[in-house]
Motif scaffolding. Structure first.
Motif, PDB file in Angstrom:
ATOM      1  N   ILE A 189      70.504 124.415  -3.744  1.00 18.36           N
ATOM      2  CA  ILE A 189      71.904 124.392  -4.210  1.00 18.36           C
ATOM      3  C   ILE A 189      72.852 124.311  -3.024  1.00 18.36           C
ATOM      4  CG2 ILE A 189      73.702 125.799  -5.318  1.00 18.36           C
ATOM      5  CD1 ILE A 189      71.386 126.858  -7.176  1.00 18.36           C
ATOM      6  N   VAL A 190      72.623 125.145  -2.040  1.00 15.58           N
ATOM      7  CA  VAL A 190      73.508 125.177  -0.873  1.00 15.58           C
ATOM      8  C   VAL A 190      73.310 123.933  -0.012  1.00 15.58           C
ATOM      9  CG1 VAL A 190      74.129 126.463   1.223  1.00 15.58           C
ATOM     10  CG2 VAL A 190      73.711 127.677  -0.922  1.00 15.58           C
ATOM     11  N   PHE A 191      72.083 123.414   0.056  1.00 20.20           N
ATOM     12  CA  PHE A 191      71.849 122.214   0.846  1.00 20.20           C
ATOM     13  C   PHE A 191      72.656 121.044   0.285  1.00 20.20           C
ATOM     14  CE2 PHE A 191      69.432 118.594   2.544  1.00 20.20           C
ATOM     15  CZ  PHE A 191      69.451 118.935   3.886  1.00 20.20           C
ATOM     16  N   ASP A 192      72.754 120.958  -1.029  1.00 13.95           N
ATOM     17  CA  ASP A 192      73.573 119.931  -1.660  1.00 13.95           C
ATOM     18  C   ASP A 192      75.035 120.082  -1.220  1.00 13.95           C
ATOM     19  OD1 ASP A 192      74.212 117.819  -3.657  1.00 13.95           O
ATOM     20  OD2 ASP A 192      75.199 119.490  -4.686  1.00 13.95           O
ATOM     21  N   LYS A 193      75.536 121.296  -1.244  1.00 12.40           N
ATOM     22  CA  LYS A 193      76.924 121.554  -0.818  1.00 12.40           C
ATOM     23  C   LYS A 193      77.104 121.269   0.673  1.00 12.40           C
ATOM     24  CE  LYS A 193      77.742 125.014  -4.366  1.00 12.40           C
ATOM     25  NZ  LYS A 193      78.019 126.421  -4.666  1.00 12.40           N
ATOM     26  N   PHE A 194      76.086 121.626   1.442  1.00 12.94           N
ATOM     27  CA  PHE A 194      76.120 121.370   2.886  1.00 12.94           C
ATOM     28  C   PHE A 194      76.232 119.871   3.157  1.00 12.94           C
ATOM     29  CE2 PHE A 194      73.489 120.074   6.525  1.00 12.94           C
ATOM     30  CZ  PHE A 194      74.210 120.647   7.569  1.00 12.94           C
ATOM     31  N   LEU A 195      75.382 119.073   2.494  1.00 11.51           N
ATOM     32  CA  LEU A 195      75.433 117.628   2.696  1.00 11.51           C
ATOM     33  C   LEU A 195      76.782 117.058   2.254  1.00 11.51           C
ATOM     34  CD1 LEU A 195      71.861 116.468   1.608  1.00 11.51           C
ATOM     35  CD2 LEU A 195      72.784 116.611   3.933  1.00 11.51           C
ATOM     36  N   ALA A 196      77.297 117.548   1.144  1.00  7.20           N
ATOM     37  CA  ALA A 196      78.596 117.070   0.655  1.00  7.20           C
ATOM     38  C   ALA A 196      79.702 117.377   1.662  1.00  7.20           C
ATOM     39  CB  ALA A 196      78.916 117.691  -0.700  1.00  7.20           C
ATOM     40  N   SER A 197      79.687 118.574   2.231  1.00  7.99           N
ATOM     41  CA  SER A 197      80.737 118.928   3.199  1.00  7.99           C
ATOM     42  C   SER A 197      80.549 118.193   4.518  1.00  7.99           C
ATOM     43  CB  SER A 197      80.788 120.444   3.416  1.00  7.99           C
ATOM     44  OG  SER A 197      79.679 120.886   4.149  1.00  7.99           O
ATOM     45  N   LYS A 198      79.325 117.988   4.922  1.00 12.57           N
ATOM     46  CA  LYS A 198      79.030 117.307   6.184  1.00 12.57           C
ATOM     47  C   LYS A 198      79.366 115.819   6.101  1.00 12.57           C
ATOM     48  CE  LYS A 198      76.546 116.377  10.035  1.00 12.57           C
ATOM     49  NZ  LYS A 198      77.386 116.334  11.196  1.00 12.57           N
ATOM     50  N   LEU A 199      79.038 115.185   4.981  1.00 14.61           N
ATOM     51  CA  LEU A 199      79.113 113.731   4.876  1.00 14.61           C
ATOM     52  C   LEU A 199      80.349 113.205   4.153  1.00 14.61           C
ATOM     53  CD1 LEU A 199      75.386 113.271   4.038  1.00 14.61           C
ATOM     54  CD2 LEU A 199      76.468 112.786   6.220  1.00 14.61           C
ATOM     55  N   GLY A 200      81.037 114.070   3.423  1.00 21.76           N
ATOM     56  CA  GLY A 200      82.229 113.621   2.702  1.00 21.76           C
ATOM     57  C   GLY A 200      81.912 112.457   1.780  1.00 21.76           C
ATOM     58  N   LYS A 201      82.706 111.380   1.878  1.00 18.90           N
ATOM     59  CA  LYS A 201      82.535 110.223   0.985  1.00 18.90           C
ATOM     60  C   LYS A 201      81.206 109.504   1.203  1.00 18.90           C
ATOM     61  CE  LYS A 201      85.254 107.157   3.844  1.00 18.90           C
ATOM     62  NZ  LYS A 201      84.966 106.181   4.560  1.00 18.90           N
ATOM     63  N   ASN A 202      80.548 109.740   2.324  1.00 17.99           N
ATOM     64  CA  ASN A 202      79.229 109.132   2.552  1.00 17.99           C
ATOM     65  C   ASN A 202      78.134 109.795   1.720  1.00 17.99           C
ATOM     66  OD1 ASN A 202      80.074 107.188   4.426  1.00 17.99           O
ATOM     67  ND2 ASN A 202      80.045 108.705   6.060  1.00 17.99           N
ATOM     68  N   TYR A 203      78.460 110.937   1.121  1.00 19.35           N
ATOM     69  CA  TYR A 203      77.493 111.589   0.227  1.00 19.35           C
ATOM     70  C   TYR A 203      77.714 111.010  -1.168  1.00 19.35           C
ATOM     71  CZ  TYR A 203      74.385 115.291  -1.450  1.00 19.35           C
ATOM     72  OH  TYR A 203      73.333 115.996  -1.994  1.00 19.35           O
TER      73      TYR A 203
END
Length: 188
Positions: free
Chosen positions: A140-154
């Motif tokens: 769950i947190v990894f999904d949020k981490f990727l979203a915050s790290k990558l922004g629109k690239n996620y």
């Protein structure tokens, strides 16, 4: 291929993959399509540039979202994030987890090897008292981490691909935990 084969069959049923070509494509890539696998590899390139810092950033998110996970690190109980962020043992663990994720990405075409790595992860974590729920919280947190790290690239495809990959990963890790429980009971 045992454990991984049963996971792949379940995923094939879950995602309603019907054509022989789709089944073969999914089976050959541990339950991921070629497009999903390629997306995972591309996304990981953004993260893997600094595994140490990204690992620390991720664990800070994990412990903020799920502070109960700190309990699995006896040396850090009662500390604030800022305190254990400076501890070499914490930094090393965060870095190692992200190295393991790199290994996961590298082994997407080697299902037997990947299954062994994930089963061992489950066994090792069971032996130190980490339950499967901690791996679900990780996802769950990894999904949020990727979203915050990558922004629109996620992109939606990236989210779908990583969600599916983490589901596969957690299923095999769960098998490792359950196998270790059985082994421990047999030794008693």
């Amino acid at each position: 291929m045992g454990a991984l084969a049963s996971v792949i069959c379940a995923l094939i049923r879950k995602f309603c993959i019907r054509s022989p070509r789709q089944v073969e494509e999914v089976h050959n890539n541990i339950g991921l399509t070629a497009e999903e696998k390629q997306t995972i590899i591309q996304i990981w390139k953004h993260v893997s540039q600094n595994l140490k810092q990204e690992g620390v950033n991720f664990f800070n998110m994990l412990f903020t979202e799920y502070p109960n996970n700190i309990e699995y690190f006896p040396g850090f109980c009662g500390m604030k994030l800022e305190e254990f962020n400076r501890k070499p043992k914490f930094i090393a663990h965060a870095k190692n987890v992200f190295y393991d994720l790199s290994l996961f990405v590298e082994c997407l075409d080697e299902p037997d090897e990947l299954a062994e790595i994930l089963l061992k992860t489950g066994r090792d974590h069971h032996n130190i008292g980490v339950p499967i729920v901690a791996f679900h919280e990780f996802a769950i947190v990894f999904d949020k981490f990727l979203a915050s790290k990558l922004g629109k690239n996620y992109t939606p495809l990236a989210k779908k691909s990583w969600t599916k990959a983490l589901s596969i990963m957690n299923t095999v890790i769960k098998n490792g935990i359950e196998n270790q429980k059985t082994d421990n009971l047999e030794k008693e």
